[in-house]
Scaffold this active site. Structure first.
Site, PDB file in Angstrom:
ATOM      1  N   GLU A  14       0.758  -1.258   0.073  1.00  0.00           N
ATOM      2  CA  GLU A  14      -0.043   0.054   0.021  1.00  0.00           C
ATOM      3  C   GLU A  14       1.075   1.189   0.112  1.00  0.00           C
ATOM      4  O   GLU A  14       0.304   2.258   0.286  1.00  0.00           O
ATOM      5  CB  GLU A  14      -0.925   0.024   1.098  1.00  0.00           C
ATOM      6  N   SER A 164      -6.219  -2.644   1.481  1.00  0.00           N
ATOM      7  CA  SER A 164      -6.285  -2.144   0.035  1.00  0.00           C
ATOM      8  C   SER A 164      -6.727  -3.438  -0.714  1.00  0.00           C
ATOM      9  O   SER A 164      -6.672  -3.485  -1.972  1.00  0.00           O
ATOM     10  CB  SER A 164      -5.321  -1.606  -0.432  1.00  0.00           C
ATOM     11  N   GLU A 286     -14.376  -5.393   9.054  1.00  0.00           N
ATOM     12  CA  GLU A 286     -13.139  -4.963   9.563  1.00  0.00           C
ATOM     13  C   GLU A 286     -13.049  -3.383   9.754  1.00  0.00           C
ATOM     14  O   GLU A 286     -13.873  -2.645   9.653  1.00  0.00           O
ATOM     15  CB  GLU A 286     -11.906  -5.274   8.676  1.00  0.00           C
ATOM     16  N   ASN A 288     -10.479   0.169   9.813  1.00  0.00           N
ATOM     17  CA  ASN A 288      -9.119   0.505   9.407  1.00  0.00           C
ATOM     18  C   ASN A 288      -8.845   1.739  10.348  1.00  0.00           C
ATOM     19  O   ASN A 288      -9.679   2.751  10.465  1.00  0.00           O
ATOM     20  CB  ASN A 288      -9.143   1.028   8.034  1.00  0.00           C
ATOM     21  N   SER A 297     -10.961   9.773  -1.508  1.00  0.00           N
ATOM     22  CA  SER A 297     -11.174   8.655  -0.218  1.00  0.00           C
ATOM     23  C   SER A 297     -12.257   8.822   0.419  1.00  0.00           C
ATOM     24  O   SER A 297     -12.979   9.752   0.318  1.00  0.00           O
ATOM     25  CB  SER A 297      -9.824   8.651   0.594  1.00  0.00           C
TER      26      SER A 297
END
Length: 326
Positions: A14, A164, A286, A288, A297
């Protein structure tokens, strides 16, 4: 004026995305309050990169840099590293030892959230729903029948500690399972195999904004591909709809769950959690802790919908880090 080290890069697949995020932070900081420095943390070197693209090595003993005979130290670190060593707790622990404030969560929370298996195991007892899952460590015997019995088809095979969507496969036939496992092992020596959840995928940003834990407007993910993979995330192969097209009641449930997870884990800084909504119930995939911070983003898009500009978003993170360290 505060010296802000913006750390970017990292040691994982990433790193290019992280360099983009870090440069966006660099461009959006208020120069009347902060003097930002771009710091590239790469496997082969840690360097300060100045406006002329000249590189100056970082002294790892005290995280300082020397330029033209002058030693530069930093008041705070803005962490924009996706993956290791910025998102898994290594940089957080290092900076804590040096007593340098930083904008992301603490090292334990970073290590825990970076490990999907351990994160979900910690949250399950609090009533946070997750997919059926099966775990493998590299070298384990692979019992395909047992895996299929637990997770069924289709299923997802994922590296346990990577971001990612690198190394993720959707398995539709049992004959595809072994090659999907091999693919995931290229990214990590631990993998997680999860049952397919058929529902609406949403991404939920939670931040501490001006001292208050705030759930940002949610984003619905509609991928053109089989799932929200690398192409869908970064090459435009998906629709990201903010706010998500869900009912008020479902929105409330998802927001409560995302906020609850943030609070249970004693999080700081940014978090962006992924959920699949099945029959009105959110299932967590999940979390992040260093989400993408580019203009495109998801978390910055959500902040924008909440009336928070990129500059305000980044300044808030810096000011909270400085305040916590006092």
């Amino acid at each position: 004026m505060k010296n802000v080290a913006i750390i970017m890069g990292g040691y994982s697949s990433e790193y290019k995305i992280s360099l983009t995020s870090g440069n966006v932070v660099f461009q959006n900081l208020d120069r009347t309050k902060y003097k930002p420095y771009r710091i590239h943390i790469l496997k082969e070197k840690w360097v300060y990169v100045d406006e002329d693209e000249q590189e100056f090595p970082i002294n790892k003993h005290d995280f300082s840099v020397e330029k033209e005979g002058r030693k530069i130290t930093f008041d705070v670190v803005f962490n924009a590293i996706h993956g290791t060593p910025g998102e898994d707790g290594l940089m957080q622990a290092y900076l804590e030892l040096l007593q340098i404030p930083q904008t992301s969560c603490d090292y334990y929370q970073a290590a825990l959230t970076f490990n999907k298996r351990d994160l979900l195991s910690v949250l399950k007892p609090y009533g946070i729903k997750t997919a059926q899952s099966f775990y493998l460590n590299q070298g384990d015997a692979i019992n395909q029948e047992k895996i299929m019995e637990i997770v069924g088809l289709p299923c997802f095979v994922k590296p346990n500690k990577s971001g990612s969507s690198f190394g993720i496969s959707k398995v539709k036939e049992s004959s595809e399972l072994l090659s999907a496992i091999e693919n995931a092992y290229r990214e990590d020596n631990e993998i997680i195999i999860e049952s397919f959840l058929d529902g609406t995928e949403v991404s939920v940003g939670v931040i501490n904004y001006k001292g208050e834990i705030t759930v940002l407007p949610m984003t619905e993910i509609v991928s053109e591909n089989d799932f929200f993979d690398y192409e869908a995330k970064y090459l435009g192969k998906s629709q990201e709809i903010t706010p998500a097209r869900i009912s008020e009641e479902v929105h409330r449930k998802v927001a409560e769950t995302a906020k609850k997870a943030y609070e249970i884990l004693k999080m700081k800084g940014f978090s962006r959690s992924e959920f699949i909504i099945v029959n009105g119930e959110p299932y967590m995939l999940e979390m992040n802790t260093i989400p993408g911070l580019t203009n495109e983003s998801i978390l910055p898009q959500q902040a924008g919908k909440a009336g928070i500009s990129l500059g305000q978003l980044f300044e808030n993170a810096i000011e909270l880090a400085l305040k916590i360290s006092l």
